[in-house]
Write an enzyme that holds these catalytic residues in place. Sequence first.
Site, PDB file in Angstrom:
ATOM      1  CG  HIS A  46     -30.706 -32.294  -3.425  1.00 37.28           C
ATOM      2  ND1 HIS A  46     -31.440 -33.010  -4.354  1.00 37.28           N
ATOM      3  CD2 HIS A  46     -30.642 -31.029  -3.894  1.00 37.28           C
ATOM      4  CE1 HIS A  46     -31.785 -32.199  -5.348  1.00 37.28           C
ATOM      5  NE2 HIS A  46     -31.317 -30.988  -5.091  1.00 37.28           N
ATOM      6  CG  ASP A  69     -29.981 -27.143  -5.314  1.00 33.25           C
ATOM      7  OD1 ASP A  69     -30.395 -28.290  -5.052  1.00 33.25           O
ATOM      8  OD2 ASP A  69     -29.535 -26.823  -6.431  1.00 33.25           O
TER       9      ASP A  69
HETATM   10  O1  DOR Z   1     -26.291 -29.107  -8.580  1.00 40.36           O
HETATM   11  C1  DOR Z   1     -27.278 -29.815  -8.477  1.00 40.36           C
HETATM   12  N1  DOR Z   1     -27.281 -30.930  -7.721  1.00 40.36           N
HETATM   13  N2  DOR Z   1     -28.375 -29.482  -9.152  1.00 40.36           N
HETATM   14  C2  DOR Z   1     -29.443 -30.281  -9.201  1.00 40.36           C
HETATM   15  O2  DOR Z   1     -30.383 -29.925  -9.841  1.00 40.36           O
HETATM   16  C3  DOR Z   1     -29.439 -31.602  -8.523  1.00 40.36           C
HETATM   17  C4  DOR Z   1     -28.486 -31.617  -7.415  1.00 40.36           C
HETATM   18  C5  DOR Z   1     -28.197 -33.012  -6.906  1.00 40.36           C
HETATM   19  O3  DOR Z   1     -29.133 -33.773  -6.654  1.00 40.36           O
HETATM   20  O4  DOR Z   1     -27.012 -33.343  -6.732  1.00 40.36           O
HETATM   21 ZN    ZN Z   2     -31.831 -29.290  -6.138  1.00 38.98          ZN
END
Ligand code: DOR
Ligand code: ZN
Length: 343
Positions: A15, A247
């Site tokens: 992200h 992630d």
């Molecule tokens: O912990 C998470 N954060 N899981 C996700 O699926 C999305 C992500 C986010 O975009 O902050």
């Molecule tokens: Zn993610």
Amino acid sequence: MRTITIARPDDWHLHLRDGEHLRAVLPDTARRFARAIVMPNLKPPVATTRLALEYRSRILAALPAGARFEPLMTLYLTDNTPPGEIAAARAGGMVHAVKYYPAGSTTHSDAGVTDIARCRGVLEAMEKHGMPLLVHGEVADPAVDPFDKERVFIETVLAPLVERHAGLKVVMEHITTREAAEFVKAAPPRVAATLTAHHLLLSRNALFAGGIRPHLYCLPVLKREIHRQALIQAAVSGNPKFFLGTDSAPHARHTKETDCGCAGIYTAHAGIELYAEAFAAAGALDRLEGFASRHGARFYGLPVNGETVTLEEAPWPVPAEIPFGADRLVPLRAGSTVAWKLR
Ligand code: DOR
Ligand code: ZN
């Protein structure tokens, strides 16, 4: 001092956000990884090829001078994604996958898919074009126990989906359970999974160590130790179905330290180093290169990176906070140390 040299790694789940937040976090990833699969859960979502190409340009513009980093773009799947969008995405050459968020399952997933049966035409187009589907594998149903949402998703949604679409490439993102590791292992070669560093290093005990730890809250939530052990086994197995996806999900400190805190753990500041720790602890440093630098490229049909990086076992301090545009964020291991360092 132990050292290890591996082909430059890639992050197959990341992200990056946008604007000043993008500019704050991108250098951490670009310093370590050659490429990253960039998640499309912006507001509004990156749901078309045009939006993905515009987002890609903003990422390239935010890179520090001299950085060599390639963002691999994804599309956000909705109930209304037209099948024709897939051919357009393929033709542009910059979109490498489509992300499936069950509506209501996680951060910015409200525009996601309410029922995957509605996406039949798009999924058929993806089979035809060899476009992978990246799955947030949790049911959104609030009646299902949060610690069971991944298992229930596999049983009720993912297994039937993989069977129904016999040509579809699928990555189950950020797997957190033994059941998920077993499902992926037993599935055909077109099904793979990413593993985060935090799910390899932490069990849910850490969420409650001495009090509630909002900076260790992510989705899917950390699980029991037996699941962490199964994830480690999968990661170090050498099986090419399992590869690195941090992630890393930055959120401003005040949006996590509040009465309804956001899900997401920031790990990009130590994006490869934390995996070195996990692999070293498992006595499997020799398996790190496959996991971090080879298996994902093979799955996506991309070349392995030519350059190398060297890691050394030398602890370094992680700051208590990192600037995040006008805000600050709290990275994993804030105020503590990471045991491996990028040279
Ligand atoms: O912990 C998470 N954060 N899981 C996700 O699926 C999305 C992500 C986010 O975009 O902050
Ligand atoms: Zn993610």
